[in-house]
Enzyme design. Structure first.
Site, short mmCIF file in Angstrom:
data_model
loop_
_atom_site.label_atom_id
_atom_site.label_comp_id
_atom_site.label_asym_id
_atom_site.label_seq_id
_atom_site.Cartn_x
_atom_site.Cartn_y
_atom_site.Cartn_z
N SER A 117 0.82 -1.22 0.00
CA SER A 117 0.00 0.00 0.00
C SER A 117 0.85 1.27 0.00
CB SER A 117 -0.91 0.02 1.23
OG SER A 117 -1.68 -1.15 1.29
N1 SAH Z 1 -1.32 -4.50 3.72
C1 SAH Z 1 -0.61 -4.96 2.57
C2 SAH Z 1 -1.40 -4.70 1.31
C3 SAH Z 1 -1.46 -5.93 0.52
S1 SAH Z 1 -2.54 -5.87 -0.88
C4 SAH Z 1 0.76 -4.32 2.49
O1 SAH Z 1 0.98 -3.28 3.17
O2 SAH Z 1 1.62 -4.82 1.81
C5 SAH Z 1 -3.90 -6.82 -0.29
C6 SAH Z 1 -3.60 -8.22 0.14
O3 SAH Z 1 -4.86 -8.83 0.47
C7 SAH Z 1 -2.96 -9.12 -0.92
O4 SAH Z 1 -1.79 -9.67 -0.41
C8 SAH Z 1 -4.03 -10.17 -1.18
O5 SAH Z 1 -3.48 -11.44 -1.49
C9 SAH Z 1 -4.77 -10.18 0.13
N2 SAH Z 1 -6.11 -10.75 0.03
C10 SAH Z 1 -7.05 -10.57 -0.94
N3 SAH Z 1 -8.16 -11.27 -0.66
C11 SAH Z 1 -7.94 -11.92 0.52
C12 SAH Z 1 -8.70 -12.81 1.32
N4 SAH Z 1 -9.92 -13.20 0.97
N5 SAH Z 1 -8.15 -13.27 2.45
C13 SAH Z 1 -6.89 -12.91 2.82
N6 SAH Z 1 -6.12 -12.07 2.12
C14 SAH Z 1 -6.63 -11.58 0.97
#
Ligand code: SAH
Length: 220
Positions: free
Chosen positions: A67
């Protein structure tokens, strides 16, 4: 970032990032300190190292993104976490937001649907010596019922609609922050429990997140 900027040392780059967060509306000194103590370059893939200190989302493995720092700051501030909070995070990704939360909360529970991302995030969190993080490979849509209720819940992928299953895992006066919407641009929403099973909902503006996907990923 210009060539000149890329010669700046990490302290200068971090100072600039924190200044940007301040002017973007992050005023809570505890949140700013938590961001300052979390080296973003540790969470960014080799290919994008030079851009670690930019205020932008960047690609990570499995087609996901780390993010944007300003959004991490604003979401963390909106969650109003303190040293007593047990926080559930959906979407560990790189672990960057997890690490920032861990500096403020008592315990952070984080769920991720890609094993590869989770393994790497776990290693980074261990490297930083953050001992108050518990991660799990599972579908975040269903939350973590065995550990509920939580004081705070943060969703870091876009929920197609109000995340009702997660709201049931929140304490009566809890706070949940999530991007909500089906398109490429979603609305960042803050749900504040009214103590009687209802919620006050605030719109915090437009954001762009990768979607929350159902189930765990079969690929790595
Ligand atoms: N907070 C993270 C942002 C990652 S992007 C950072 O700072 O790096 C969002 C993440 O949500 C991705 O890694 C994706 O795989 C995860 N995601 C999407 N759907 C999901 C679900 N149903 N359960 C768990 N994780 C999920």
């Amino acid at each position: 970032m210009t060539g000149e900027d890329s010669h700046d040392n990490p302290e200068t780059r971090m100072a600039r990032l924190v200044l940007g967060l301040r002017s973007g509306g992050v005023s809570d000194p505890k949140v700013l300190t938590a961001v300052e103590k979390t080296p973003r370059d540790l969470f960014v893939p080799e290919l994008f190292q030079e851009r670690s200190w930019e205020d932008s989302a960047l690609p990570i493995a499995c087609g996901q993104t780390i993010s944007q720092p300003l959004i991490v700051g604003l979401m963390t501030q909106a969650l109003n976490v303190d040293g007593r909070s047990r926080v559930l995070e959906i979407g560990t990704g790189s672990g960057y937001q997890t690490a920032v939360l861990a500096r403020l909360a008592r315990l952070v529970y984080s769920l991720e649907r890609y094993r590869t991302l989770l393994k790497e995030a776990d290693e980074r969190i261990r490297t930083l010596g953050l001992l108050n993080v518990i991660t799990r490979f599972s579908d975040g849509f269903t939350g973590w019922p065995e550990q509920a209720p939580f004081d705070r819940i943060m969703v870091t992928a876009a929920a197609p609609e109000t995340p009702t299953a997660l709201l049931t895992q929140l304490k009566p006066n809890g706070i949940l922050v999530a991007p909500v919407g089906r398109g490429p641009v979603q609305t960042l929403k803050r749900y504040v429990g009214d103590g009687e099973g209802g919620f006050v909902v605030e719109d915090m503006g437009d954001v762009r997140f990768v979607p929350l996907l159902p189930g765990v990923a079969r690929e790595l």
